[in-house]
Design a protein around this motif. Structure first.
Motif: not given
Length: 458
Positions: A138-159, A449-456
């Motif tokens: 389980v420890a090997m499979a984990a992904t940090a959802f909160p940290v990932l969300a911040r990285i995606i927002a900082d990189r302009g990848l949210t939409r 390729p540049r089409e934006a989609v809703p974040a959720t």
């Protein structure tokens, strides 16, 4: 609590808050998540660099339980926020790429982690073998959802398709991780609590069928009162005295406070229930956050996040991170331990990067987007620390293996940014990718390729 304990508690909290904030800001300046700096704050204060005597002087043995209690409350609030951010609606959609990427990015790390755990069992196993193997997987499979969300927002990848696919995969993976971790915790606790675990299913059903509708009604009632109070405030502002408007505004504010108190009491009771059932209290906090209604009743979610998250993020969680870092001791590692660390890093990164890449390619992503998705899902951060802390608390990890796994969590999280920069060409100041993957499902119309989609996916 003695005067000495009070003094050291206050001094330690001030030290933790200041150092965690300083190193967190330094990490952000280097393009890294703040959690990396906060973990390093604990490592710097721990036995790795300055020795055990210095750490024991700064954090006396009779004060650490008090800090741990505060950290536990912060952890419960954090897990509630994680459950609050995960939209269970993603389980009903997401497309073919989400299905394949989630499957491979979860199954392959689980398998590789279980295999490595089997090899490490003779030297590092603590507790039942099944619980140790399952926990390590389980420890090997984990992904940090909160940290990932911040990285995606900082990189302009949210939409973008890449960002929304990564968030959806991480949400589903996190949900599976907490379920499997609950199973590992149940196995580790022994047979004396088995009879209570039978009540887990009725408890979850009760939360979904009874508590969730009650929360929806409370949120709707509070929202109507807040709107009514806002209306009276507007009309009262044009009146000479404005007393009526001020009174109604105060009433609306009181309703909002009552709602936050209701949510806070609910998550604490839910945490207590799962702890009594023989699981860890974080599962109750996570479940309570996950059942908070999202269908138009925003008063519950907004009030909870605005009132409770600042305290957790600014003070209580840094206490948890620093205490986690204090338990890391890398000063006595030998060549065998370094070999174990190398194996952990290879298995952790290969499982996520390769598994996600294969799954994304089968789902229709191109080579670069598939590799970028793997880099994003390789982020572990906060979630991994929580998982490791539970393993240490349950007696499934020894001190050396815990330290090595914390290094893995920091390394994989720190590599996310550089890997993304290497994989994706960027344009603009926000680092948004110049090209986004388009679905290649047979028979489907190609999207831009540049089409934006809703974040959720609502």
């Amino acid at each position: 609590m003695t005067p000495s304990q009070t003094l050291y508690l206050l001094l330690d909290l001030a030290l933790i808050l200041g150092l965690a904030r300083l190193l967190g800001a330094a990490a952000r300046a280097l393009g890294q998540p703040a959690v990396i700096g906060e973990i390093l704050a604990g490592v710097l204060l721990g036995p790795t660099l300055l020795g055990a005597h210095f750490a024991d002087t700064l954090f006396p043995a009779d004060v650490r339980p008090l800090l741990s209690a505060l950290a536990g409350v912060g952890l419960a609030l954090f897990m509630f926020a994680v459950g609050l951010e995960i939209d269970l609606g993603v389980l009903r959609g997401g497309g073919r790429v989400t299905l394949w990427a989630t499957t491979f990015s979860t199954v392959l790390p689980l398998g590789l982690g279980a295999g490595l755990a089997w090899l490490l069992a003779d030297t590092h196993r603590q507790g039942p073998l099944l619980a140790f193997v399952l926990f390590f997987a389980v420890a090997m499979a984990a992904t940090a959802f909160p940290v990932l969300a911040r990285i995606i927002a900082d990189r302009g990848l949210t939409r973008t398709r890449l960002g929304t696919t990564a968030l959806t995969c991480a949400a589903i993976t996190d949900l599976l991780v907490w379920i499997l971790l609950a199973v590992a915790a149940a196995v580790a606790t022994g047979e004396d609590l088995d009879w209570r675990l039978v009540l887990l299913v009725p408890y979850v059903v009760l939360m979904i069928t009874v508590v969730r509708p009650l929360l929806r009604k409370a949120g709707g009632l509070s929202g109507r009162k807040r709107k009514r109070g806002a209306g009276f405030t507007a009309s009262g502002a044009s009146d000479a005295s404005g007393a009526s408007g001020a009174s109604d505004a105060s009433g609306a504010s009181g309703e909002s406070t009552n709602l936050v108190v209701l949510v806070l009491a609910g998550l604490l009771l839910s945490s207590a229930c799962t702890e009594w059932l023989g699981l860890h209290y974080i599962f109750g906090a996570f479940l309570f956050g996950a059942i908070i209604p999202r269908d138009g009743h925003t008063a519950l979610r907004e009030g909870a996040l605005q009132r409770m998250e600042p305290l957790s993020r600014l003070l209580l969680l840094p206490v948890y991170f620093v205490l986690a870092g204090l338990k890391v001791d890398l000063s006595e590692l030998d060549l065998t331990d370094l070999g174990t660390l190398a194996a952990i890093l290879v298995v952790a990164m290969a499982g996520k990067l390769l598994g996600t890449y294969v799954g994304a390619r089968l789902g229709g992503f191109g080579r670069r987007p598939a590799a970028a998705l793997g880099a994003l899902l390789n982020t572990r951060g906060l979630t991994e620390l929580v998982v490791l802390g539970i393993g240490l608390e349950l007696g499934l990890l020894d001190g050396t293996l815990y330290s090595l796994m914390v290094v893995m969590a920091v390394a994989t999280t720190a590599l996310t940014g550089p890997l993304l920069t290497r994989i994706l060409p960027t344009t603009g100041k926000n680092g948004a990718p110049a090209e986004q993957p388009a679905p290649t499902t047979p028979g489907a119309q190609e999207a831009s390729p540049r089409e934006a989609v809703p974040a959720t996916d609502k």
